[in-house]
Design a protein around this motif. Structure first.
Motif, PDB file in Angstrom:
ATOM      1  N   HIS A 111      -0.099  13.529  27.775  1.00 18.20           N
ATOM      2  CA  HIS A 111       0.302  12.241  27.205  1.00 18.20           C
ATOM      3  C   HIS A 111      -0.216  11.083  28.057  1.00 18.20           C
ATOM      4  N   ALA A 112      -0.581  10.005  27.391  1.00 22.58           N
ATOM      5  CA  ALA A 112      -1.003   8.791  28.105  1.00 22.58           C
ATOM      6  C   ALA A 112      -0.287   7.580  27.506  1.00 22.58           C
ATOM      7  N   VAL A 113      -0.286   6.503  28.244  1.00 24.09           N
ATOM      8  CA  VAL A 113       0.284   5.246  27.740  1.00 24.09           C
ATOM      9  C   VAL A 113      -0.806   4.179  27.781  1.00 24.09           C
ATOM     10  N   ILE A 114      -0.952   3.487  26.673  1.00 22.83           N
ATOM     11  CA  ILE A 114      -1.873   2.343  26.599  1.00 22.83           C
ATOM     12  C   ILE A 114      -1.129   1.187  25.923  1.00 22.83           C
ATOM     13  N   SER A 115      -1.755   0.036  25.866  1.00 27.01           N
ATOM     14  CA  SER A 115      -1.163  -1.100  25.153  1.00 27.01           C
ATOM     15  C   SER A 115      -1.872  -1.263  23.809  1.00 27.01           C
ATOM     16  N   ASP A 116      -1.138  -1.771  22.827  1.00 28.36           N
ATOM     17  CA  ASP A 116      -1.781  -2.176  21.564  1.00 28.36           C
ATOM     18  C   ASP A 116      -2.889  -3.168  21.889  1.00 28.36           C
ATOM     19  N   TYR A 117      -3.867  -3.237  21.051  1.00 29.60           N
ATOM     20  CA  TYR A 117      -4.971  -4.188  21.187  1.00 29.60           C
ATOM     21  C   TYR A 117      -5.642  -4.097  22.554  1.00 29.60           C
ATOM     22  N   SER A 118      -5.710  -2.875  23.089  1.00 31.58           N
ATOM     23  CA  SER A 118      -6.523  -2.711  24.303  1.00 31.58           C
ATOM     24  C   SER A 118      -7.843  -2.068  23.882  1.00 31.58           C
ATOM     25  N   PHE A 119      -8.771  -1.973  24.824  1.00 31.72           N
ATOM     26  CA  PHE A 119     -10.145  -1.526  24.534  1.00 31.72           C
ATOM     27  C   PHE A 119     -10.119  -0.237  23.694  1.00 31.72           C
ATOM     28  N   ILE A 120     -10.811  -0.284  22.560  1.00 34.07           N
ATOM     29  CA  ILE A 120     -10.697   0.790  21.564  1.00 34.07           C
ATOM     30  C   ILE A 120     -11.231   2.129  22.083  1.00 34.07           C
ATOM     31  N   ALA A 121     -12.116   2.062  23.081  1.00 31.65           N
ATOM     32  CA  ALA A 121     -12.687   3.310  23.616  1.00 31.65           C
ATOM     33  C   ALA A 121     -11.594   4.231  24.172  1.00 31.65           C
ATOM     34  N   TYR A 122     -10.489   3.667  24.683  1.00 35.18           N
ATOM     35  CA  TYR A 122      -9.436   4.533  25.254  1.00 35.18           C
ATOM     36  C   TYR A 122      -8.948   5.548  24.232  1.00 35.18           C
ATOM     37  N   ARG A 123      -8.745   5.056  23.003  1.00 36.51           N
ATOM     38  CA  ARG A 123      -8.235   5.949  21.949  1.00 36.51           C
ATOM     39  C   ARG A 123      -9.249   7.041  21.625  1.00 36.51           C
ATOM     40  N   ILE A 124     -10.513   6.646  21.518  1.00 43.06           N
ATOM     41  CA  ILE A 124     -11.560   7.622  21.174  1.00 43.06           C
ATOM     42  C   ILE A 124     -11.646   8.674  22.281  1.00 43.06           C
ATOM     43  N   ILE A 125     -11.625   8.204  23.519  1.00 41.72           N
ATOM     44  CA  ILE A 125     -11.716   9.118  24.668  1.00 41.72           C
ATOM     45  C   ILE A 125     -10.540  10.092  24.667  1.00 41.72           C
ATOM     46  N   MET A 126      -9.338   9.571  24.471  1.00 42.80           N
ATOM     47  CA  MET A 126      -8.152  10.437  24.528  1.00 42.80           C
ATOM     48  C   MET A 126      -8.143  11.412  23.362  1.00 42.80           C
ATOM     49  N   GLN A 127      -8.549  10.930  22.199  1.00 38.72           N
ATOM     50  CA  GLN A 127      -8.563  11.810  21.034  1.00 38.72           C
ATOM     51  C   GLN A 127      -9.573  12.937  21.228  1.00 38.72           C
ATOM     52  N   ALA A 128     -10.718  12.603  21.817  1.00 36.88           N
ATOM     53  CA  ALA A 128     -11.748  13.625  22.056  1.00 36.88           C
ATOM     54  C   ALA A 128     -11.264  14.690  23.034  1.00 36.88           C
ATOM     55  N   GLU A 129     -10.307  14.333  23.877  1.00 35.28           N
ATOM     56  CA  GLU A 129      -9.753  15.305  24.836  1.00 35.28           C
ATOM     57  C   GLU A 129      -8.512  16.000  24.273  1.00 35.28           C
ATOM     58  N   GLY A 130      -8.155  15.687  23.034  1.00 29.36           N
ATOM     59  CA  GLY A 130      -6.982  16.316  22.418  1.00 29.36           C
ATOM     60  C   GLY A 130      -5.673  15.827  23.008  1.00 29.36           C
ATOM     61  N   MET A 131      -5.698  14.627  23.576  1.00 27.41           N
ATOM     62  CA  MET A 131      -4.488  14.092  24.214  1.00 27.41           C
ATOM     63  C   MET A 131      -3.584  13.394  23.198  1.00 27.41           C
ATOM     64  N   GLU A 132      -2.348  13.182  23.598  1.00 24.45           N
ATOM     65  CA  GLU A 132      -1.385  12.389  22.829  1.00 24.45           C
ATOM     66  C   GLU A 132      -1.204  11.073  23.576  1.00 24.45           C
ATOM     67  N   TRP A 133      -0.781  10.031  22.868  1.00 22.57           N
ATOM     68  CA  TRP A 133      -0.514   8.791  23.601  1.00 22.57           C
ATOM     69  C   TRP A 133       0.512   7.922  22.887  1.00 22.57           C
ATOM     70  N   THR A 134       1.091   7.033  23.663  1.00 19.16           N
ATOM     71  CA  THR A 134       1.965   6.000  23.122  1.00 19.16           C
ATOM     72  C   THR A 134       1.276   4.672  23.376  1.00 19.16           C
ATOM     73  N   SER A 135       1.196   3.846  22.336  1.00 20.11           N
ATOM     74  CA  SER A 135       0.615   2.510  22.482  1.00 20.11           C
ATOM     75  C   SER A 135       1.744   1.504  22.326  1.00 20.11           C
ATOM     76  N   THR A 136       1.926   0.666  23.341  1.00 24.57           N
ATOM     77  CA  THR A 136       3.080  -0.239  23.329  1.00 24.57           C
ATOM     78  C   THR A 136       2.692  -1.617  22.780  1.00 24.57           C
ATOM     79  N   ALA A 137       3.686  -2.294  22.194  1.00 24.16           N
ATOM     80  CA  ALA A 137       3.450  -3.625  21.609  1.00 24.16           C
ATOM     81  C   ALA A 137       3.111  -4.625  22.710  1.00 24.16           C
ATOM     82  N   MET A 138       2.353  -5.640  22.337  1.00 27.99           N
ATOM     83  CA  MET A 138       2.086  -6.729  23.283  1.00 27.99           C
ATOM     84  C   MET A 138       3.205  -7.751  23.204  1.00 27.99           C
ATOM     85  N   LYS A 139       3.223  -8.674  24.144  1.00 28.00           N
ATOM     86  CA  LYS A 139       4.218  -9.748  24.099  1.00 28.00           C
ATOM     87  C   LYS A 139       3.477 -11.086  24.066  1.00 28.00           C
TER      88      LYS A 139
END
Ligand code: PLP
Length: 370
Positions: A111-139
């Motif tokens: 599992h990883a944690v990222i923020s919403d509206y952060s660099f889109i490559a993070y999601r692609i990278i994590m998905q390619a590794e079969g990872m799960e993640w939580t993306s948190t709302a911005m303020k």
């Protein structure tokens, strides 16, 4: 016959990265010339002249493999950030390092944690590794919410990806918040602070995580030569971190991942502090110019997010893909943000004064048509 069964579901469902449209492609498609590209946060001044000199001087060496250990490049990067060479890993752009970090430290299901509206490559990278993640709302105005990220950490969390300043919002994390993130994230988690836009930051309460390394052992910071150094096409980035973690990344890295011309260009660019100063100055001027003109469009519902980078995230009342397409017709390439879920926002790179004028004139014209 579908070959989808050949790949894991998490690979099949990756939405491919959509890069900024190349000038050549636009001009081929529309039969126009004299277009400008403000879509990939590249340096409008071009490469540092010292880098061009180094590339030219080494062009006749490219029958050799590059130095796989990137000895000179690592030494130059280490000096630049005040680290030692064994605390530096170099990559084919910082994007490769982000990929290597996920591959080195995580296994499928982690599992990883990222923020919403952060660099889109993070999601692609994590998905390619079969990872799960939580993306948190911005303020606030698209600010990373450090406390929301801390609250999203679970016992399965292995990694945090944070861009500071962030792409595509341009916003940054003030020093106090970053310190809280570094000290309150449980020790066993690898925190990655992606500082691709570091050189552009002006905010007084910004601190590079490079200067906060004492606060946390498991911390990796990534930097790039693609933005202020003007070397996007050479594909060189680096990571800073504890020698042990860097050593693990180096086991996973391909032996010759940094090309020969990229290495010499990056070393030369690091010696050209005048060029960086000029790049930052041009960027500041460009931002002031675009912001002043955007202010005049406020009545038409145009706003923007305060930026510490070389781009602005502009919000409009209209579908941004339509504005983007109309701008293309005028030979101005920007980046629509639908891929990030920001359907009414455009991201525009700050160019030279002339390019900024050209963008804002075209944008004003296109808005009037909607
Ligand atoms: C926040 C951020 N990180 C990393 C990168 C990757 O850059 P590169 O692979 O060219 O170093 C980018 C590129 O746009 C970026 O915006």
């Amino acid at each position: 016959m579908s070959h989808q069964s050949l790949v894991p579901e998490y690979i099949a469902s990756i939405k491919p990265y959509v890069p900024g449209k190349p000038i050549e492609e636009l001009e081929r498609e529309l039969g126009i010339s004299n277009s400008i590209k403000l879509a990939s946060n590249e340096n409008p001044l071009g490469p540092s002249p010292k880098a061009i000199e180094a590339i030219t001087a080494n062009a006749n060496q490219v029958h050799y493999y590059p130095d796989g250990a990137a000895f000179k490049l690592k030494a130059a990067c280490a000096e630049y950030v005040g680290a030692t060479s064994d605390e530096i890993a170099t990559g084919n752009g910082s994007n490769e390092l982000l990929t290597l970090i996920a591959r080195t430290f995580c296994t499928p299901g982690d599992h990883a944690v990222i923020s919403d509206y952060s660099f889109i490559a993070y999601r692609i990278i994590m998905q390619a590794e079969g990872m799960e993640w939580t993306s948190t709302a911005m303020k606030g105005d698209y600010q990373v919410d450090v406390d929301a990220m801390l609250a999203a950490i679970t016992p399965e969390t292995k990694l945090l990806f944070v861009a500071n300043p962030n792409n595509p919002t341009g916003s940054y994390i003030p020093r106090q918040d970053l310190e809280r993130l570094l000290t309150q994230t449980p020790e066993h988690i690898v925190v990655v602070i992606d500082e691709a836009y570091h050189e552009y930051v002006q905010a007084e309460d910004y601190a590079s995580a490079v200067t906060l390394r004492d606060l946390r052992e498991n911390l990796l910071i990534t930097r790039t030569f693609s933005k202020a150094f003007g070397l996007g096409g050479m594909r060189i980035g680096f990571a800073v971190g504890p020698a042990e973690l860097i050593g693990y990344i180096n086991r996973v890295r391909e032996p010759f991942n940094c090309n020969l011309l990229g290495q010499v260009a990056a070393v030369a660019a690091l010696t050209d502090s005048d060029f960086i100063a000029r790049s930052v100055e041009v960027n500041e001027k460009g931002r002031a110019l675009v912001e002043e003109r955007l202010q005049q469009l406020a009545e038409q519902g145009v706003t923007w997010t305060k930026s510490q980078t070389n781009f602005l995230l502009i919000h409009t009342p209209h579908p941004a893909t339509e504005l983007y397409n109309s701008l293309l017709q005028l030979g101005v390439i920007v980046r629509p943000m639908a891929g990030y879920g920001l359907t009414k926002s455009l991201r525009v790179t700050l160019g030279t004064e002339e390019q900024c004028e050209r963008f804002i004139d075209a944008f004003t014209k296109v808005l009037a048509q909607h």
